[in-house]
Design an enzyme around this catalytic site. Structure first.
Site, PDB file in Angstrom:
ATOM      1  N   THR A   1      -0.673   1.746   7.024  1.00  0.00           N
ATOM      2  CA  THR A   1      -0.548   0.531   6.211  1.00  0.00           C
ATOM      3  C   THR A   1      -0.462  -0.682   7.131  1.00  0.00           C
ATOM      4  O   THR A   1       0.220  -0.643   8.154  1.00  0.00           O
ATOM      5  CB  THR A   1       0.690   0.585   5.288  1.00  0.00           C
ATOM      6  OG1 THR A   1       0.871  -0.719   4.717  1.00  0.00           O
ATOM      7  CG2 THR A   1       1.965   0.981   6.009  1.00  0.00           C
ATOM      8  N   GLY A   2      -1.160  -1.725   6.755  1.00  0.00           N
ATOM      9  CA  GLY A   2      -1.196  -2.947   7.562  1.00  0.00           C
ATOM     10  C   GLY A   2      -2.520  -3.643   7.324  1.00  0.00           C
ATOM     11  O   GLY A   2      -3.256  -3.289   6.393  1.00  0.00           O
TER      12      GLY A   2
ATOM     13  N   ARG B   1     -14.483  -6.634  -0.688  1.00  0.00           N
ATOM     14  CA  ARG B   1     -13.884  -6.258   0.607  1.00  0.00           C
ATOM     15  C   ARG B   1     -13.264  -4.851   0.511  1.00  0.00           C
ATOM     16  O   ARG B   1     -12.586  -4.518  -0.467  1.00  0.00           O
ATOM     17  CB  ARG B   1     -12.809  -7.285   0.977  1.00  0.00           C
ATOM     18  CG  ARG B   1     -12.052  -6.966   2.275  1.00  0.00           C
ATOM     19  CD  ARG B   1     -10.738  -6.284   2.021  1.00  0.00           C
ATOM     20  NE  ARG B   1      -9.938  -6.129   3.235  1.00  0.00           N
ATOM     21  CZ  ARG B   1      -8.883  -5.346   3.345  1.00  0.00           C
ATOM     22  NH1 ARG B   1      -8.478  -4.650   2.310  1.00  0.00           N
ATOM     23  NH2 ARG B   1      -8.219  -5.262   4.459  1.00  0.00           N
ATOM     24  N   VAL B   2     -13.504  -4.034   1.499  1.00  0.00           N
ATOM     25  CA  VAL B   2     -12.896  -2.699   1.539  1.00  0.00           C
ATOM     26  C   VAL B   2     -12.047  -2.610   2.804  1.00  0.00           C
ATOM     27  O   VAL B   2     -12.497  -3.022   3.881  1.00  0.00           O
ATOM     28  CB  VAL B   2     -13.979  -1.593   1.540  1.00  0.00           C
ATOM     29  CG1 VAL B   2     -13.348  -0.219   1.749  1.00  0.00           C
ATOM     30  CG2 VAL B   2     -14.767  -1.621   0.237  1.00  0.00           C
ATOM     31  N   GLY B   3     -10.840  -2.102   2.663  1.00  0.00           N
ATOM     32  CA  GLY B   3      -9.935  -1.995   3.812  1.00  0.00           C
ATOM     33  C   GLY B   3     -10.022  -0.635   4.484  1.00  0.00           C
ATOM     34  O   GLY B   3     -10.985   0.114   4.314  1.00  0.00           O
ATOM     35  N   ASP B   4      -8.989  -0.323   5.243  1.00  0.00           N
ATOM     36  CA  ASP B   4      -8.964   0.917   6.019  1.00  0.00           C
ATOM     37  C   ASP B   4      -8.556   2.141   5.194  1.00  0.00           C
ATOM     38  O   ASP B   4      -8.916   3.270   5.536  1.00  0.00           O
ATOM     39  CB  ASP B   4      -7.972   0.783   7.173  1.00  0.00           C
ATOM     40  CG  ASP B   4      -6.562   0.480   6.654  1.00  0.00           C
ATOM     41  OD1 ASP B   4      -6.416  -0.432   5.804  1.00  0.00           O
ATOM     42  OD2 ASP B   4      -5.612   1.166   7.067  1.00  0.00           O
TER      43      ASP B   4
ATOM     44  N   GLY C   1      -5.995  -4.052   7.241  1.00  0.00           N
ATOM     45  CA  GLY C   1      -6.995  -2.998   7.344  1.00  0.00           C
ATOM     46  C   GLY C   1      -8.065  -3.231   8.386  1.00  0.00           C
ATOM     47  O   GLY C   1      -8.512  -2.284   9.037  1.00  0.00           O
TER      48      GLY C   1
ATOM     49  N   THR D   1       0.849  -1.181   0.000  1.00  0.00           N
ATOM     50  CA  THR D   1       0.000   0.000   0.000  1.00  0.00           C
ATOM     51  C   THR D   1       0.889   1.236   0.000  1.00  0.00           C
ATOM     52  O   THR D   1       1.965   1.210   0.600  1.00  0.00           O
ATOM     53  CB  THR D   1      -0.847  -0.055   1.271  1.00  0.00           C
ATOM     54  OG1 THR D   1      -1.731  -1.148   1.149  1.00  0.00           O
ATOM     55  CG2 THR D   1      -1.616   1.219   1.521  1.00  0.00           C
TER      56      THR D   1
HETATM   57  N1  ASP Z   1      -4.216  -1.459   4.751  1.00  0.00           N
HETATM   58  C1  ASP Z   1      -4.407  -2.114   3.482  1.00  0.00           C
HETATM   59  C2  ASP Z   1      -5.738  -2.821   3.495  1.00  0.00           C
HETATM   60  O1  ASP Z   1      -6.032  -3.510   4.446  1.00  0.00           O
HETATM   61  C3  ASP Z   1      -3.324  -3.103   3.156  1.00  0.00           C
HETATM   62  C4  ASP Z   1      -1.896  -2.657   3.389  1.00  0.00           C
HETATM   63  O2  ASP Z   1      -1.647  -1.627   3.964  1.00  0.00           O
HETATM   64  O3  ASP Z   1      -0.984  -3.391   2.977  1.00  0.00           O
HETATM   65  O4  ASP Z   1      -6.450  -2.730   2.529  1.00  0.00           O
END
Ligand code: ASP
Length: 350
Positions: A268-269, A245-248, A271, A217
């Site tokens: 980032t991580g 699916r929707v992340g953060d 979500g 990300t």
């Molecule tokens: N935060 C992002 C998500 O969960 C993924 C990522 O940061 O690698 O969509």
């Protein structure tokens, strides 16, 4: 205007004295201009930008010198493109969008071209941008044909009354706005196809949920000469994620947040953990309500709340004094920072 008045004044005197008078007047103009420039320089506030290219860990054993050099070069190019905007007096909003767009176009990162794939094998992209002045925000989720989702997020903020548009509705809006649309295959790279195949195999063997891939990300935070803050984040999400699916990243307050009264954050991580912990807003709230220094607020949320919930990842953040924090509880975070005090760093591991 001033010069033409001086010239009229000079031409009414005799020929000798008119030349001397003109030179004196020109010298006075030069001195005045230099004075104004010095005053402006003393007035100039520091500018700064930080970017990330994801908190996904690449095993050091798999990180060849060549691969590392290539990631570092990708980060440096995005960093310098964003910083150039700030240096020429541009806004933090323009700087973060510029840096993120560069990384969306770089297939090494999980955003735009090179995004990870859903279980069904398509790229579904999320992005958000927030302007600390206002504050105002725009975001898109689950788009499949928008070449640069961060630009569409900015258009949602600037040209619609909404904050978040998803899927087909977001793409209809993109068409209306004349945004560049591409076939979904534009985003697909061989590496992401291999990662998906491996994730599906692992899932079948161990029923493991979708895991974050390697890098990552992308995001940026910045402060400009006017003291305005901005944050932007763009992602393909998680490898093997379920369609829809929707992340953060596109959720304001979770993966992206900016407010001139406190700070700007891009995360980032995994979500789902960032959403449950409302990571980005929480950090800024600790500054605004508890007056914590930026680094302490970031530490509290990333190594405290997020970690206690089992969440892995990191953030980049900048506060209204131009302080930068880049912290993570994962094995590494692709990151870079540059400011007008002369700092310029690119890093991956701790
Ligand atoms: N935060 C992002 C998500 O969960 C993924 C990522 O940061 O690698 O969509």
């Amino acid at each position: 205007m001033k010069l033409s008045l001086l010239w009229i004044g000079a031409s009414t005197a005799g020929p000798q004295s008119s030349t001397a008078w003109l030179w004196r007047a020109l010298a006075a103009c030069v001195v005045a201009a230099a004075g104004a420039a010095l005053a402006r320089a003393a007035d100039v506030k520091p500018v700064a930008i930080a970017i990330h290219g994801g908190a996904g860990v690449i095993d050091r054993a798999q990180m060849t010198a060549e691969r590392e050099a290539s990631y570092r070069a990708g980060l440096a190019t995005a960093l310098d493109a964003g910083y150039a905007v700030l240096e020429r007096g541009g806004s933090s909003l323009e700087a973060v969008v510029t840096a993120v767009r560069v990384m969306e176009d770089d297939p090494q990162f999980n955003a735009g071209r090179g995004a990870v794939l859903t279980h069904q094998g398509a790229a579904e992209l999320d992005a958000a941008v927030m302007d600390g002045e206002g504050p105002r925000a725009g975001a898109v989720a689950g788009v499949r044909h928008v070449k640069n989702p961060i630009e569409l997020a900015r258009l949602v903020m600037e040209r619609s009354p909404h904050v978040l548009l998803v899927g087909d509705g977001a793409e209809e809006f993109a068409l209306e706005q004349g945004v560049v649309l591409v076939p979904n295959s534009h985003f697909r790279t061989e590496l992401r196809v291999r990662e998906l195949e491996q994730a599906v195999r692992e899932e079948q063997q161990r029923r493991k949920p979708a895991v974050p891939p390697g890098p990552g990300t992308v995001g940026a935070v910045a402060i400009d000469r006017a003291g305005n803050l901005a944050a932007a984040t763009s992602t393909g999400g998680l490898t093997n994620k379920q369609h829809g699916r929707v992340g953060d990243s596109p959720l304001i307050g979770a993966g992206t947040y900016a407010n001139n009264e406190s700070c700007a954050v891009s995360g980032t991580g995994q979500g789902e953990f960032f959403i449950r912990s409302v990571v980005a807003y929480d950090i800024c709230a600790l500054l605004q309500y508890k007056h914590l220094p930026l680094a302490a607020a970031v530490h509290e949320v990333i190594h405290g709340k997020l970690q206690r919930l089992g969440g892995e990842g990191g953030v980049i953040a900048v506060d209204r004094d131009g302080q930068i924090a880049m912290d993570f509880n994962s094995g590494g975070m692709f990151r870079a920072v540059r400011d007008s005090r002369g700092r310029r760093e690119v890093a991956i591991y701790r």
